[in-house]
Write a protein that holds these residues in place. Structure first.
Motif, mmCIF file in Angstrom:
data_model
loop_
_atom_site.group_PDB
_atom_site.id
_atom_site.type_symbol
_atom_site.label_atom_id
_atom_site.label_comp_id
_atom_site.label_asym_id
_atom_site.label_seq_id
_atom_site.Cartn_x
_atom_site.Cartn_y
_atom_site.Cartn_z
ATOM 1 N N VAL A 120 0.854 -1.196 0.000
ATOM 2 C CA VAL A 120 0.000 0.000 0.000
ATOM 3 C C VAL A 120 0.893 1.250 0.000
ATOM 4 O O VAL A 120 0.600 2.244 -0.671
ATOM 5 N N ALA A 121 2.015 1.173 0.730
ATOM 6 C CA ALA A 121 2.948 2.314 0.781
ATOM 7 C C ALA A 121 3.482 2.629 -0.619
ATOM 8 O O ALA A 121 3.568 3.798 -1.019
ATOM 9 N N ASP A 122 3.804 1.580 -1.393
ATOM 10 C CA ASP A 122 4.274 1.768 -2.776
ATOM 11 C C ASP A 122 3.186 2.422 -3.620
ATOM 12 O O ASP A 122 3.457 3.298 -4.441
ATOM 13 N N GLN A 123 1.939 1.955 -3.415
ATOM 14 C CA GLN A 123 0.823 2.529 -4.186
ATOM 15 C C GLN A 123 0.676 4.021 -3.882
ATOM 16 O O GLN A 123 0.390 4.827 -4.763
ATOM 17 N N LYS A 124 0.882 4.374 -2.599
ATOM 18 C CA LYS A 124 0.779 5.791 -2.201
ATOM 19 C C LYS A 124 1.843 6.621 -2.905
ATOM 20 O O LYS A 124 1.586 7.728 -3.373
ATOM 21 N N ARG A 125 3.048 6.036 -2.966
ATOM 22 C CA ARG A 125 4.156 6.745 -3.625
ATOM 23 C C ARG A 125 3.831 6.986 -5.102
ATOM 24 O O ARG A 125 4.004 8.083 -5.614
ATOM 25 N N VAL A 126 3.330 5.949 -5.787
ATOM 26 C CA VAL A 126 2.996 6.067 -7.215
ATOM 27 C C VAL A 126 1.897 7.128 -7.395
ATOM 28 O O VAL A 126 1.946 7.969 -8.292
ATOM 29 N N TRP A 127 0.910 7.086 -6.505
ATOM 30 C CA TRP A 127 -0.222 8.013 -6.544
ATOM 31 C C TRP A 127 0.270 9.467 -6.388
ATOM 32 O O TRP A 127 -0.045 10.332 -7.201
#
Ligand SMILES: [Zn+2]
Length: 254
Positions: A120-127
Motif C-alpha cells: 500500500v505504501a508503494d501505491q501511495k508513492r505512485v499516486w
C-alpha cells in the motif's frame, strides 16, 4: 444510461408495430410488462442455477478469494513472500505460478513476469508521484487528481497488495512493443496460450473485456489472479469476474 435509452427505443418500436397491426395501446403495455417480467425471471433463474452449480467446499471468506478494488480497499496485508521469476508474490502461490510459467515455456512461449506484490505504501508513492508530475506539467490540483484517478489505482485498492496477482506477458510480444503492458498483447499466440490455460493452474484473467462494470478496471490481457483451480475453472466457464463469483458464494452462504 445507454441501456435505458435502448429499452425506451425498443418500447417505442414495439408500440409502433402494435399500432400498425391494429392493436390497442393497452395490449401493448400488457405485452411489454410480460416481456419485462419474463426477462427478470430468466435472470433470476440463471443466477439460481449458477449458485446451485458452485464448486463445493469453496467459501467467500477463503484467503485466495479476497476482493480488493476501488470499492473494497484494504490496509497492508500480512503474509509470507517469495520470489518467482524476479517478482515478489505470496508464498502460497509459488508452486502454481511456477507451474503456469513453466507450462507456457514447455508449449514454446517464453513469458516475462513484470509485476507482483506491491505494498500500500508503494501505491501511495505512485499516486503522489503521478499528482506531482501532472502539476509540474501545469495541470491544476483538481485536474491532476482527476487524471491520476483514471490511470493509477487508489492506494489500498490495488489487487497487487494481495500478493495473489501477477502481471505476466509473452516475452517476445513485450520486448517488441517497448516493454509495455498493452491489451493488444492478446493478439500474440503466447499471450493467448496464457489466457486459455490460466484456469488449469488456478489463475483467472482478473479484468476481462466483459467485466469492466463489476471490476471498475478496463480490460487487461496480462493481469492474472490466483483463486484456486476449482474457482478458476468455474469463473472461466461461466465468464464471471471475481466480484460476481464472490457475490454468488455469499448468496449460497446466506
Ligand atoms: Zn496488474
Amino acid at each position: 444510461m445507454v441501456l435505458r435509452k435502448r429499452s425506451l427505443y425498443l418500447g417505442v418500436l414495439v408500440s409502433l408495430s402494435l399500432l400498425v397491426a391494429g392493436c390497442s395501446g393497452q395490449q401493448a403495455t400488457a405485452k411489454t410488462a410480460t416481456a419485462r417480467q419474463s426477462s427478470v425471471a430468466k435472470k433470476t433463474t440463471n443466477r439460481q442455477r449458477l449458485i446451485r452449480q458452485l464448486p463445493k467446499g469453496v467459501k467467500s471468506t477463503d484467503a485466495d478469494l479476497i476482493v480488493v478494488n476501488k470499492w473494497h480497499r484494504h490496509g497492508e496485508l500480512s503474509f509470507k513472500k517469495v520470489q518467482v521469476d524476479g517478482i515478489t508474490v505470496r508464498q502460497s502461490i509459488q508452486k502454481p505460478l511456477t507451474a503456469f510459467i513453466n507450462g507456457a515455456e514447455k508449449a514454446g512461449y517464453q513469458t516475462s513476469a513484470v509485476s507482483g506484490y506491491r505494498s500500500v505504501a508503494d501505491q501511495k508513492r505512485v499516486w503522489n508521484q503521478s499528482i506531482a508530475t501532472y502539476k509540474e506539467q501545469g495541470k491544476s490540483a483538481k485536474q491532476a487528481l482527476k487524471l491520476t484517478r483514471e490511470y493509477v489505482a487508489v492506494p489500498g485498492g490495488s489487487e497487487h497488495q494481495t500478493g495473489l496477482a501477477a502481471d505476466i506477458i509473452n516475452t517476445k510480444w513485450f520486448t517488441s512493443h517497448g516493454n509495455q503492458l498493452l491489451s493488444a498483447s492478446d493478439q500474440s499466440k503466447g499471450q493467448r496460450w496464457l489466457i486459455n490455460h490460466a484456469a488449469q493452474y488456478g489463475f483467472v484473467l482478473r479484468f476481462p473485456k466483459n467485466g469492466v462494470r463489476s471490476t471498475g478496471i478496463d480490460y487487461e490481457s496480462w493481469h492474472f489472479r490466483y483463486v484456486g483451480r476449482a474457482s478458476a475453472e468455474f469463473m472461466t466457464k461461466h465468464h464471471l469476474t471475481l466480484e460476481q463469483y464472490v457475490s454468488l458464494l455469499k448468496a449460497r452462504e446466506s
